[in-house]
Design a protein around this motif. Structure first.
Motif, PDB file in Angstrom:
ATOM      1  N   HIS A  51      58.449  29.255  48.196  1.00 50.95           N
ATOM      2  CA  HIS A  51      59.693  30.087  48.287  1.00 50.95           C
ATOM      3  C   HIS A  51      59.582  31.341  49.209  1.00 50.95           C
ATOM      4  CE1 HIS A  51      59.537  28.232  44.214  1.00 50.95           C
ATOM      5  NE2 HIS A  51      60.780  27.728  44.554  1.00 50.95           N
ATOM      6  N   PHE A  67      55.762  32.693  46.015  1.00 48.21           N
ATOM      7  CA  PHE A  67      56.758  33.517  46.291  1.00 48.21           C
ATOM      8  C   PHE A  67      56.242  34.493  47.331  1.00 48.21           C
ATOM      9  CE2 PHE A  67      57.212  32.118  42.113  1.00 48.21           C
ATOM     10  CZ  PHE A  67      58.367  31.667  41.821  1.00 48.21           C
ATOM     11  N   MET A 102      64.539  26.243  41.297  1.00 45.84           N
ATOM     12  CA  MET A 102      63.166  26.346  41.185  1.00 45.84           C
ATOM     13  C   MET A 102      62.463  25.449  40.158  1.00 45.84           C
ATOM     14  SD  MET A 102      61.899  30.198  41.468  1.00 45.84           S
ATOM     15  CE  MET A 102      62.738  30.846  40.045  1.00 45.84           C
ATOM     16  N   PRO A 148      60.827  35.715  43.020  1.00 45.44           N
ATOM     17  CA  PRO A 148      61.402  34.793  42.001  1.00 45.44           C
ATOM     18  C   PRO A 148      62.791  35.185  41.794  1.00 45.44           C
ATOM     19  CG  PRO A 148      59.220  35.703  41.458  1.00 45.44           C
ATOM     20  CD  PRO A 148      59.520  36.487  42.820  1.00 45.44           C
TER      21      PRO A 148
END
Length: 335
Positions: free
Chosen positions: A273, A309, A302, A277
């Protein structure tokens, strides 16, 4: 039978009965007392040595067990918590070298948080800066600081790793000092991949390159064969300087015929990612992201096993560390 012998027989019979009643009494009282001696919120798997121990020391968590009580009752051998064995197995089978891009200004701030959290879970971890710091330790590269030098910094770091640590791992992960990586999930993902193939993985962006490239902030991981090709041929095929590190490195990989591969799980959910989050969970995406993401943001639900992240402050890293490795909902079995 004489009167004396009868009296003797009655005495022995009474003594035996008294001993039996005493054993039953203490066995029952021990069972009723123990739950008050051991907090009822603690639990663990156990293999008791006797029936009484089984009734009194069943379900005690290994990490918080009252060792004095267990020693008193000759407690069981505590078994590892569920999942530990599998993670330890993958740690040996899927060797990952992590290298962190940092700077003298952020070394003892951002990078220190990496060092104290997820960095220690890699099989080997290296920290690259523009200045050597033997105390941290950080490896100094002969490059100036600043965004315009990020490509040069990345190329030099991978060259150093190829020359000095090629045989220390099967996979080689690049991350920034504001990236948080759940290393166990990274190994789990890589456990089904072949490090002998020329491939690398990360958060997939699509513009500028036919096969796409990966977000530098989300981190990307190279197979051993990908690193070998880089070490052998990058001088002829890859640019050495620039400020768009992830794009330049993506062009390098394409030139070396190192393929991009999908890192989504079986349900199409994302593992790497580019952002925090909360942003990914609530789909808070800037307009440029919808253009850059290979799937236009449509597949960014996700995974239950996320890997990385970005834009994580030190405070956020320590918070994530608690959520991932310490927070446990009592009484709810793992799915």
């Amino acid at each position: 039978m004489s009167k004396k012998k009868i009296n003797h027989f009655i005495f022995i019979l009474g003594l035996s009965l008294g001993i039996c009643l005493s054993i039953i009494y203490f066995s029952q009282s021990t069972t009723s007392i123990m739950p008050r001696m051991i907090p009822d919120q603690l639990s663990v798997r156990s293999t008791p040595r006797a029936a009484v121990v089984k009734n009194t020391i069943n379900n005690i968590v290994a990490e918080t067990i009252n060792h004095d009580i267990v020693a008193k009752f000759k407690g069981p051998t505590v078994q590892p918590i569920v999942g530990t064995n599998e993670a330890l197995k993958l740690e040996k089978e899927v060797r990952v070298l992590c290298w962190i891009m940092t700077s003298p200004k952020t070394l003892n701030w951002k990078c220190d948080a990496v060092k104290k959290t997820w960095g220690k879970r890699c099989n080997k971890v290296l920290y690259f800066s523009s200045k050597t710091d033997d105390n941290f330790p950080a490896i100094g590269l002969n490059v100036s600081e600043g965004r315009e030098h990020l490509t040069e910094k990345t190329m030099m770091a991978f060259t150093y790793i190829y020359r000095n640590h090629f045989n220390d791992a099967d996979w080689f992960m690049k991350a920034d000092d504001d990236t948080y990586v759940i290393v166990e999930n990274l190994r789990y993902f890589l456990s089904t991949k072949n490090s002998s193939l020329p491939v690398y993985y990360g958060h997939w962006f699509k513009p500028y390159i036919k096969q796409g490239y990966y977000s530098g902030g989300a981190g990307y991981v190279l197979s051993k064969e990908a690193l070998r090709r880089f070490g052998k041929f990058s001088n002829k095929s890859c640019v050495k300087e620039g400020k768009f590190e992830d794009l330049d490195f993506g062009k390098c990989m394409e030139a070396l015929r190192v393929k991009t591969g999908s890192s989504h799980d079986d349900l199409g959910r994302s593992r790497f990612h580019y952002s925090k989050p909360g942003d990914m969970l609530h789909r808070i995406f800037p307009s440029w992201y919808l253009e850059y993401d290979k799937y236009g943001g449509k597949k960014n639900t996700m995974s239950d096993y996320p890997v990385s992240f970005h834009y994580m402050t030190p405070k956020a890293m320590f918070t994530m560390e608690y959520y991932v490795y310490h927070l446990k909902p009592y009484g709810i079995p793992s799915k």
